[in-house]
Design an enzyme around this catalytic site. Structure first.
Site, PDB file in Angstrom:
ATOM      1  N   HIS A   1       2.227 147.531  -3.521  1.00 40.39           N
ATOM      2  CA  HIS A   1       3.142 147.667  -4.669  1.00 40.39           C
ATOM      3  C   HIS A   1       4.370 148.786  -4.249  1.00 40.39           C
ATOM      4  CE1 HIS A   1       0.813 145.715  -7.469  1.00 40.39           C
ATOM      5  NE2 HIS A   1      -0.269 146.380  -7.184  1.00 40.39           N
TER       6      HIS A   1
ATOM      7  N   ASP B   1       4.409 143.339  -4.360  1.00 35.92           N
ATOM      8  CA  ASP B   1       5.721 143.188  -4.991  1.00 35.92           C
ATOM      9  C   ASP B   1       6.403 144.515  -4.542  1.00 35.92           C
ATOM     10  OD1 ASP B   1       4.454 145.310  -6.457  1.00 35.92           O
ATOM     11  OD2 ASP B   1       4.142 144.117  -8.259  1.00 35.92           O
TER      12      ASP B   1
HETATM   13  O1  G2I Z   1      -1.387 147.733 -12.208  1.00 36.25           O
HETATM   14  C1  G2I Z   1      -1.060 146.488 -11.051  1.00 36.25           C
HETATM   15  C2  G2I Z   1      -2.332 146.274 -10.462  1.00 36.25           C
HETATM   16  C3  G2I Z   1      -2.738 147.587  -9.597  1.00 36.25           C
HETATM   17  N1  G2I Z   1      -4.024 147.284  -8.873  1.00 36.25           N
HETATM   18  C4  G2I Z   1      -5.077 146.568  -9.507  1.00 36.25           C
HETATM   19  C5  G2I Z   1      -4.561 145.408 -10.235  1.00 36.25           C
HETATM   20  O2  G2I Z   1      -5.443 144.967 -11.219  1.00 36.25           O
HETATM   21  C6  G2I Z   1      -3.326 145.813 -11.297  1.00 36.25           C
HETATM   22  O3  G2I Z   1      -3.025 144.681 -12.249  1.00 36.25           O
HETATM   23  C7  G2I Z   1      -2.695 145.064 -13.293  1.00 36.25           C
HETATM   24  C8  G2I Z   1      -2.295 143.630 -13.977  1.00 36.25           C
HETATM   25  O4  G2I Z   1      -1.098 143.148 -13.223  1.00 36.25           O
HETATM   26  C9  G2I Z   1      -2.005 143.998 -15.590  1.00 36.25           C
HETATM   27  O5  G2I Z   1      -1.572 142.807 -16.191  1.00 36.25           O
HETATM   28  O6  G2I Z   1      -3.660 145.493 -14.047  1.00 36.25           O
HETATM   29  C10 G2I Z   1      -3.460 145.975 -15.515  1.00 36.25           C
HETATM   30  C11 G2I Z   1      -4.384 146.608 -16.100  1.00 36.25           C
HETATM   31  O7  G2I Z   1      -4.798 147.762 -15.276  1.00 36.25           O
HETATM   32  C12 G2I Z   1      -2.753 144.644 -16.126  1.00 36.25           C
HETATM   33  O8  G2I Z   1      -2.519 145.188 -17.564  1.00 36.25           O
HETATM   34  C13 G2I Z   1      -3.101 144.598 -18.580  1.00 36.25           C
HETATM   35  C14 G2I Z   1      -2.865 145.576 -19.683  1.00 36.25           C
HETATM   36  O9  G2I Z   1      -3.104 146.743 -19.596  1.00 36.25           O
HETATM   37  C15 G2I Z   1      -3.749 144.989 -21.053  1.00 36.25           C
HETATM   38  O10 G2I Z   1      -2.993 145.711 -22.113  1.00 36.25           O
HETATM   39  C16 G2I Z   1      -3.280 143.504 -21.277  1.00 36.25           C
HETATM   40  O11 G2I Z   1      -3.957 143.072 -22.205  1.00 36.25           O
HETATM   41  O12 G2I Z   1      -2.893 143.172 -18.760  1.00 36.25           O
HETATM   42  C17 G2I Z   1      -3.741 142.750 -19.870  1.00 36.25           C
HETATM   43  C18 G2I Z   1      -3.504 141.341 -19.826  1.00 36.25           C
HETATM   44  O13 G2I Z   1      -2.201 141.118 -20.171  1.00 36.25           O
END
Ligand code: G2I
Length: 469
Positions: A248, A279
């Site tokens: 990232h 990204d």
């Molecule tokens: O933070 C970016 C990535 C870092 N490495 C591990 C990955 O698992 C992480 O992915 C992100 C997702 O892209 C997000 O979409 O992880 C986040 C959570 O740690 C994700 O966010 C979550 C929100 O926190 C929630 O509130 C939401 O319900 O996405 C969920 C679904 O949209």
């Protein structure tokens, strides 16, 4: 098309000039086309086909609820040949109540991918974050047991369907200490990571097992600590196959100057490396250049087996305001896309069919029969734990092509084979012979294929014999 011909002919012609050349007449087109065929170059026209030409996959993080969006699904199906569920395989999604597993959304992604020939990266089995409430409140041996049960249940459910699992995610702290990140999982004991890997291997011996993290993309205290862990795991036979570099990037955390060197040093430990969540915030030429650099770094490392971008359109990104992806909110290709495709279509080291020699050597050096001319040889490497093992056997054709092979080895008393893949076994105890299956019997001279088996008890220690059949 114009760029493809320019690339295929080995001439780095800028896009605008090549359009002019194309417009200048059919003669030029015919010459360029002839050169492309004569050179044997195959420029991919999508990210997936271009990466496949280089023996790599190109994937995207996918959200189940967006699969019904036709623009989104259209890009996914056209451009990518690997998917990672962005949130649907996380612990809170798959085990919302202890012992109650829900796979509906993850299954939708897995089905979408597999029915179209795409592979699936599993993300993630053990993580300090996105734990369901019941797990957040646990500690000690109860938590350790619950974590191992989660790993076992989820990896077993998807057994045979996952290319690579992020078994453990983000277990190291940021900053200069190189320490493990404090978490309820870490407080169950330092060996929680290797315990998770062993449980994953036992549950799905066919998946590659990865450790995945961020801020490990260049050499720094954190990546040094991960490196030391992987080195230790390889030395002690803890089953680890790959390391994921999330990648990232933004202006505060740019693509490191030693990105490629860092990927290479991990690969030299005898693991695959994968770019797992790419990204790059930004826009225009700068962003495009950075994407090109990342892709070229992967292609330069023979064990860098694939790249996943963390979303499809900018608007799908977890940090959408940074417009960090390859397609804009309307689904149009950005210059970052073109740079990525061009880099994929550029030169590279050969795809990772024969992994380079590893340093340091494994603690159990694979016993080999001398490569007979025209025959075949076999080498076993073992991942063992108390009460079980997984054996990976590499079969290599000698100086002539072969049409089939049989590998014979002897298991120690008390050992029993419970599962075999990519070979057919006669017997489960004592002297056992493994024969090729349909797709891996024919090997060109010097070419290697792999099969494996899992068992209870102690794995084989003697030298296997390979005969041509
Ligand atoms: O933070 C970016 C990535 C870092 N490495 C591990 C990955 O698992 C992480 O992915 C992100 C997702 O892209 C997000 O979409 O992880 C986040 C959570 O740690 C994700 O966010 C979550 C929100 O926190 C929630 O509130 C939401 O319900 O996405 C969920 C679904 O949209």
């Amino acid at each position: 098309m114009d760029n493809m011909l320019a690339r295929a002919s080995g001439r780095p012609v800028p896009r605008r000039r090549s359009r002019v050349a194309l417009a200048s007449g059919m003669v030029g087109l015919a010459v360029a086309a002839t050169v492309a065929v004569a050179s044997g170059a195959n420029a991919g026209t999508t990210l997936a086909t271009a990466a496949a030409e280089k023996g790599r996959y190109f994937g995207a993080a996918v959200a189940a609820h967006k699969l019904s969006d036709s623009t989104y699904a259209g890009i996914l199906n056209r451009e990518f040949n690997s998917v990672t569920p962005e949130n649907e395989m996380k612990i809170d999604a798959t085990e919302p109540q202890q012992g109650q597993f829900t796979f509906g959304n993850a299954d939708r992604i897995v089905e979408h991918a597999r029915s179209r020939g795409m592979s699936v990266r599993g993300h993630t089995l053990a993580w300090h974050s996105q734990q369901p409430g019941w797990m957040q409140n646990m500690s000690g041996s109860a938590l350790r047991q619950a974590m191992l049960n989660h790993v076992t249940q989820v990896a077993t459910y998807y057994r045979g369907k996952i290319h690579s699992w992020d078994v453990v995610n983000e277990a190291f702290a940021d900053g200069g200490t190189g320490a493990r990140r404090d978490s309820n999982l870490q407080r169950t004991g330092n060996d929680w990571i290797e315990a998770a890997f062993r449980a994953a291997r036992a549950a799905d011996p066919t998946a590659k097992l990865c450790y995945n993290d961020y801020n490990t993309d260049g050499q720094n205290a954190k990546s040094n600590a991960v490196y030391a862990m992987v080195q230790d795991f390889k030395a002690r036979g803890v089953p680890i196959d790959c390391v994921g570099f999330q990648s990232h990037f933004n202006s505060a955390s740019p693509v490191p100057s030693d990105y490629q060197a860092n990927l290479q040093r991990f690969a030299n430990l005898g693991v695959d490396v994968q770019i797992t969540e790419l990204d790059i915030e930004g826009s225009g030429q700068t962003q495009a250049d950075n994407y090109g650099r990342v892709v070229r770094a992967c292609l330069a490392v023979s064990r860098c087996t694939g790249i996943t971008v963390w979303g499809i359109r900018d608007t799908d990104s977890w940090r959408a305001s940074g417009t960090p992806l390859l397609f804009d909110g309307s689904g149009n290709k950005k210059s970052a896309y073109t740079a990525t495709l061009d880099a994929l279509n550029g030169g590279s080291t050969p795809p990772p069919t024969t992994p380079p020699p590893t340093t340091p050597p494994p603690t159990t050096p694979p016993p080999t029969t001398p490569p007979p001319s025209g025959g075949c040889s076999a080498a076993v490497s073992l991942n063992s734990w108390n009460g079980g093992f997984v054996a990976t056997v590499r079969v290599t054709a000698g100086s002539a092509p072969i049409d089939g092979w049989a590998v014979a080895l002897t298991l120690p008393g008390g050992a029993t084979i419970t599962n075999t893949w990519s070979a057919r076994a006669t017997g489960t105890t004592g002297a056992v012979t493994f024969r090729n299956v349909d797709y891996n019997g024919r090997l060109a001279a010097g070419v290697t294929t792999e099969f494996g088996f899992q068992g209870t008890g102690t794995g084989p220690t003697g030298t296997p014999t390979c005969t041509v059949s």
